[in-house]
Design an enzyme around this catalytic site. Structure first.
Site, PDB file in Angstrom:
ATOM      1  N   LYS A 100       0.833  -1.190   0.000  1.00  0.00           N
ATOM      2  CA  LYS A 100       0.000   0.000   0.000  1.00  0.00           C
ATOM      3  C   LYS A 100       0.875   1.250   0.000  1.00  0.00           C
ATOM      4  O   LYS A 100       1.973   1.257   0.578  1.00  0.00           O
ATOM      5  CB  LYS A 100      -0.910  -0.034   1.234  1.00  0.00           C
ATOM      6  CG  LYS A 100      -1.989   1.017   1.309  1.00  0.00           C
ATOM      7  CD  LYS A 100      -2.849   0.748   2.548  1.00  0.00           C
ATOM      8  CE  LYS A 100      -3.891   1.811   2.775  1.00  0.00           C
ATOM      9  NZ  LYS A 100      -4.711   1.519   3.987  1.00  0.00           N
ATOM     10  N   SER A 181      -9.515   1.675   3.298  1.00  0.00           N
ATOM     11  CA  SER A 181      -8.637   2.466   2.458  1.00  0.00           C
ATOM     12  C   SER A 181      -7.627   1.645   1.662  1.00  0.00           C
ATOM     13  O   SER A 181      -6.974   2.168   0.759  1.00  0.00           O
ATOM     14  CB  SER A 181      -7.894   3.489   3.322  1.00  0.00           C
ATOM     15  OG  SER A 181      -7.035   2.847   4.257  1.00  0.00           O
ATOM     16  N   SER A 205      -9.960  -0.916   7.256  1.00  0.00           N
ATOM     17  CA  SER A 205      -9.305  -0.634   5.974  1.00  0.00           C
ATOM     18  C   SER A 205      -8.666  -1.843   5.303  1.00  0.00           C
ATOM     19  O   SER A 205      -8.289  -1.770   4.134  1.00  0.00           O
ATOM     20  CB  SER A 205      -8.250   0.463   6.154  1.00  0.00           C
ATOM     21  OG  SER A 205      -8.868   1.698   6.373  1.00  0.00           O
TER      22      SER A 205
END
Length: 397
Positions: A100, A181, A205
């Site tokens: 990420k 996210s 997330s």
């Protein structure tokens, strides 16, 4: 005699065809077997994924950057395997991984949390989990897209949106949200743009995008994996975990990234004593569901199935599979003090907002170089370059 000869040829052709290795949906075990049988190299694997990224990423927006050194790292892995280097025995050796975009890598990749404000900033070192991935021989393929600033850019910004990559798209139903996210981490493995990925979670997330994009996500206990080098939201709640196509792959990654880190000492020291001796993979076994009690929530708002009979009916076959494999399903699970738990969500928002400002300021000050050094700087950047970063979603303090 011609017919029997043709039959033999066809049978041989079928044997050859069935022995061919195909990369889409391949697990870590499949890939390692192909490596060992000389049916695949890390370089060919990386080449396949990059071709997929070039074809699919303009549609799904799952990646922000591809590592320009990926082919070189793959060649190193292939040579290590050829030389029978000890590192080549690790399960993740030669396996491409996406991380990420809030997880620091000390290489040619940026670490920006999806924000132009951090473009060309320089991190002091690899994040703790990235260091462990490299020690396991994994190849950092690139940076996965995410909700900008882990959706702390704005409460009104849609999940999976950031200024750099724009809106990520659910690969199964494009009109439905992909959640965030860790959006790109989920989409990339779902669409076979990488073998496995890493996401982060403060509150949902990893789990939410894993659910919405039909992949396996594990949210580790806080401190089980290091948060050092991860752009923070809340030190009390932040954690890093695997997002993969199968449970086994997720456990391989988890085994690689857990453990003590001198740059996140308090949390990782406390949690590391709970890591099972010999790792988690040996506990992954057939029949593991036997006797396990799983609760089904039906009547609670925000959770469970509520009165959605259509969705519940679609899940019934999966409930049956769980029962057939020995699980005990507890119908209409009662959650004690549910309303009190829900009422705490507002308190969490207040606490995490305060922690975000303090933690982000500390992270930014620790960068080797950066266009911004505080949350106030980031807000000023967004206001100055409103057209670039989309003036509809302005970061507020």
């Amino acid at each position: 005699m011609i017919a029997p000869i043709i039959l033999v040829i066809l049978l041989l052709h079928n044997v050859v065809e069935s022995s061919k290795f195909t990369i889409p949906e391949a697990t870590i075990n499949d890939i390692q077997a192909a490596f060992n049988q000389n049916k695949l190299t890390s370089k060919h694997l990386v080449e396949f994924y990059i071709q997929r990224i070039r074809k699919l990423n303009p549609i799904y927006r799952a990646l922000i950057e591809v590592n320009p050194d990926a082919f070189h790292l793959a060649e190193i892995a292939d040579q290590q395997r050829k030389n029978k280097d000890p590192i080549s025995r690790f399960g993740l050796h030669g396996i491409p991984v996406l991380v990420k975009d809030n997880i620091a890598t000390k290489d040619k990749l940026n670490t920006t949390a999806g924000s132009y404000a951090l473009l060309n900033s320089v991190v002091p070192r690899d994040a703790g989990v990235v260091n462990k991935l490299r020690e396991s021989g994994a190849i950092i393929l690139g940076k996965a897209s995410m909700s900008e600033w882990a959706r702390f850019r704005s409460s009104s910004a849609p999940g999976g949106w950031n200024a750099r990559a724009k809106q990520a798209v659910n690969p199964y139903v494009a009109t439905l949200k992909p959640c965030g996210s860790s959006t790109g981490s989920a989409i990339s493995v779902a669409m076979n743009m990488v073998t496995v990925s890493l996401g982060t979670e403060t509150d949902g997330s990893i789990l939410c995008p894993s659910s919405f994009n039909s992949v396996v996500g594990i949210k580790p206990t806080v401190g089980l994996t290091s948060r050092a080098g991860v752009i923070p939201v809340s030190p009390r709640q932040d954690t890093v975990g695997p997002m993969c196509r199968t449970v086994a792959d997720a456990v391989y990654v988890l085994d690689a990234i857990v453990g003590f880190d001198t740059n996140d000492p308090a949390a990782t020291r406390k949690a590391s004593k709970y890591i099972p001796k010999g790792g988690y993979l040996k506990h992954l076994k057939l029949g593991g569901l036997k006797g396990k009690r799983l609760g089904i929530m039906r009547t609670y708002p925000y959770f469970g199935f509520g009165n959605d009979t259509e969705t519940l009916n679609k899940f019934k076959k999966h409930f049956d599979i769980l029962r057939q494999n020995g699980a005990i399903l507890i119908e209409n699970l009662e959650i004690i003090n549910f309303n009190r738990i829900i009422s705490m969500i507002n308190g969490e928002d207040i606490a995490v907002s305060a922690e975000f400002k303090l933690a982000l300021n500390a992270y930014l000050k620790n960068l080797v170089s950066s266009p911004v050094r505080s949350l106030s700087d980031v807000i000023a950047f967004n206001k100055k370059y409103a057209d670039l970063v989309s003036k509809d979603h302005t970061l507020t303090s």
